[in-house]
Design an enzyme around this catalytic site. Sequence first.
Site, PDB file in Angstrom:
ATOM      1  N   THR B  95       0.716  -1.042   0.093  1.00 41.44           N
ATOM      2  CA  THR B  95       0.057  -0.019   0.081  1.00 41.44           C
ATOM      3  C   THR B  95       0.939   1.253  -0.015  1.00 41.44           C
ATOM      4  OG1 THR B  95      -1.816  -0.918   1.070  1.00 41.44           O
ATOM      5  CG2 THR B  95      -1.722   1.235   1.265  1.00 41.44           C
ATOM      6  N   LYS B 171      -6.834   1.417  -3.240  1.00 44.67           N
ATOM      7  CA  LYS B 171      -6.570   0.855  -1.945  1.00 44.67           C
ATOM      8  C   LYS B 171      -6.655   2.041  -0.922  1.00 44.67           C
ATOM      9  CE  LYS B 171      -4.224  -1.845   1.009  1.00 44.67           C
ATOM     10  NZ  LYS B 171      -5.086  -2.842   1.912  1.00 44.67           N
ATOM     11  N   LYS B 240       0.244   6.176   8.383  1.00 40.74           N
ATOM     12  CA  LYS B 240       1.041   6.201   7.114  1.00 40.74           C
ATOM     13  C   LYS B 240       0.266   6.184   5.885  1.00 40.74           C
ATOM     14  CE  LYS B 240       1.455   2.737   4.710  1.00 40.74           C
ATOM     15  NZ  LYS B 240       1.693   1.675   3.843  1.00 40.74           N
TER      16      LYS B 240
END
Lengths: 292, 292
Positions: B95, B171, B240
């Site tokens: 990701t 995503k 993140k």
Amino acid sequence: MSEKIAFLGLGNLGTPIAESLINAGYELTVWNRTASKAEPLTKLGAKVVENAIDAIETGGIVISVLADDAVVEEIFSMELVEKLGKGGIHISMSTISPETSRQLSQIHDWYGATYIAAPIFARPEAVVAGVGNIAISGKAAAKEIVKPILQGFVKGIYDFGEDPGAANVVKLAGNFMIAASLEMMGEAFTMAEKNGISRQSIYEMLTQTLFAAPIFQNYGKLVANNVYEPVAFKLALGLKDINLTLQTASDANVPMPMADLIRNRFISALAKKRDNLDWSALAQGASDDAGA
Amino acid sequence: MSEKIAFLGLGNLGTPIAESLINAGYELTVWNRTASKAEPLTKLGAKVVENAIDAIETGGIVISVLADDAVVEEIFSMELVEKLGKGGIHISMSTISPETSRQLSQIHDWYGATYIAAPIFARPEAVVAGVGNIAISGKAAAKEIVKPILQGFVKGIYDFGEDPGAANVVKLAGNFMIAASLEMMGEAFTMAEKNGISRQSIYEMLTQTLFAAPIFQNYGKLVANNVYEPVAFKLALGLKDINLTLQTASDANVPMPMADLIRNRFISALAKKRDNLDWSALAQGASDDAGA
């Protein structure tokens, strides 16, 4: 079956509920402020009265599906509750504050009647399809009497105990979660769109996988297309509900920052004169902000 | 089947993916920074190398499941991509930001290799059960080669076209929606709890009805209990991801106020030293705020 039921409130939700009850064999006496809305029910055999109190039978059952706290408090006057009287049961399906439910419950108790909160999670078409769900709370004995009536037109009834306000809390929490889901999709789909991905394609993946639930699948279609018609639930009512949520949360010292955000989206949608659109139009705020 | 695959990154997700590939008959050469994590795979027949570049075969296939943009950029050095070379395909499942994917794709092009973004939506147990889902984007010809490999261990593969950054956008949008669902449940369940309703009972109703989707049913259990162990995905990685979401949104001029709120929840959770809990612990913020 030929039980009599007084039915007050023939709005978008009240009408299909009343129809379902008639179809199930109940004898309905209906009242609505705008009397013309009762006409289709007359054809099905319902009796129409001019004043709410005329629908009430002492010791009988009354179902109310009204717009907000103020209307419920106005209609369920001392006089009306006194007439409902000993053994009477009021099934209150409106989305109102738990505080109003608790106060009304005390008034009902005073006159020997019982107040049951039974707000329903369903858009009109879900009532017709019998796939709605009810949160219920109030005195156990009365709940056992009303559950068979409600079971005829919903999929599930979830019991939250004896506090007459409990079912309203659950309904407000659920409506907040629906509204938050709308905002969430609005932001996510707009981010995708502005990165060259069609809103439709991200909608399809997410609602076929992680978010394969009715709320995302049905409302997501509206958000994907940014088309919020026809109106199944008014924006102004959405704002009313989130205000009740925040008031109920505040009364219990619970900050809800996400609900604050939703509230502002509703206010902005009304400021943009979207009151002719469905409440899900709150999701358009994310597109507006992005100049999309 | 005896196709060879280089596999880089044996974290919580990488390990079960690598195992699935071995079970499907692929010959794996694996690398992980902490070499000891490769031991269980050695027993299954995987070959372990000390340097990532030693896993690469020119013209072959490499799958990477790495922690973040910095690690992917570090591991996929010019030298490594040059070795992957003509005909080589890199299936990048991490990701990371769409921007990093686009840049890496150009470097791969330069050396005749192809970069395919294929981030996966799955917690480790979902990989084992084969019920994860992949968003994929990149050059069509390479996608046709890699899809059969991926199909072995996921339920669905959703194609978002040729832009190598597109799958990463999807995503990030999906992870944002999961995080927002956690916050939403945190606020709703806490409001219910402080009104005398058990978190468990409202969880049950809402996830059996309107929110009957895996995200709400599985994560909802953690939120209902306010228990966020064991760690399937670290809080720091959640932060993140939301930072990448906000950066990607900002680059495209898309304000995301709900994502801002989520970001602050992650920051606060880390400030409260919850980095030993699952990322879903962000939902505890609502309870903290309410003194619950």
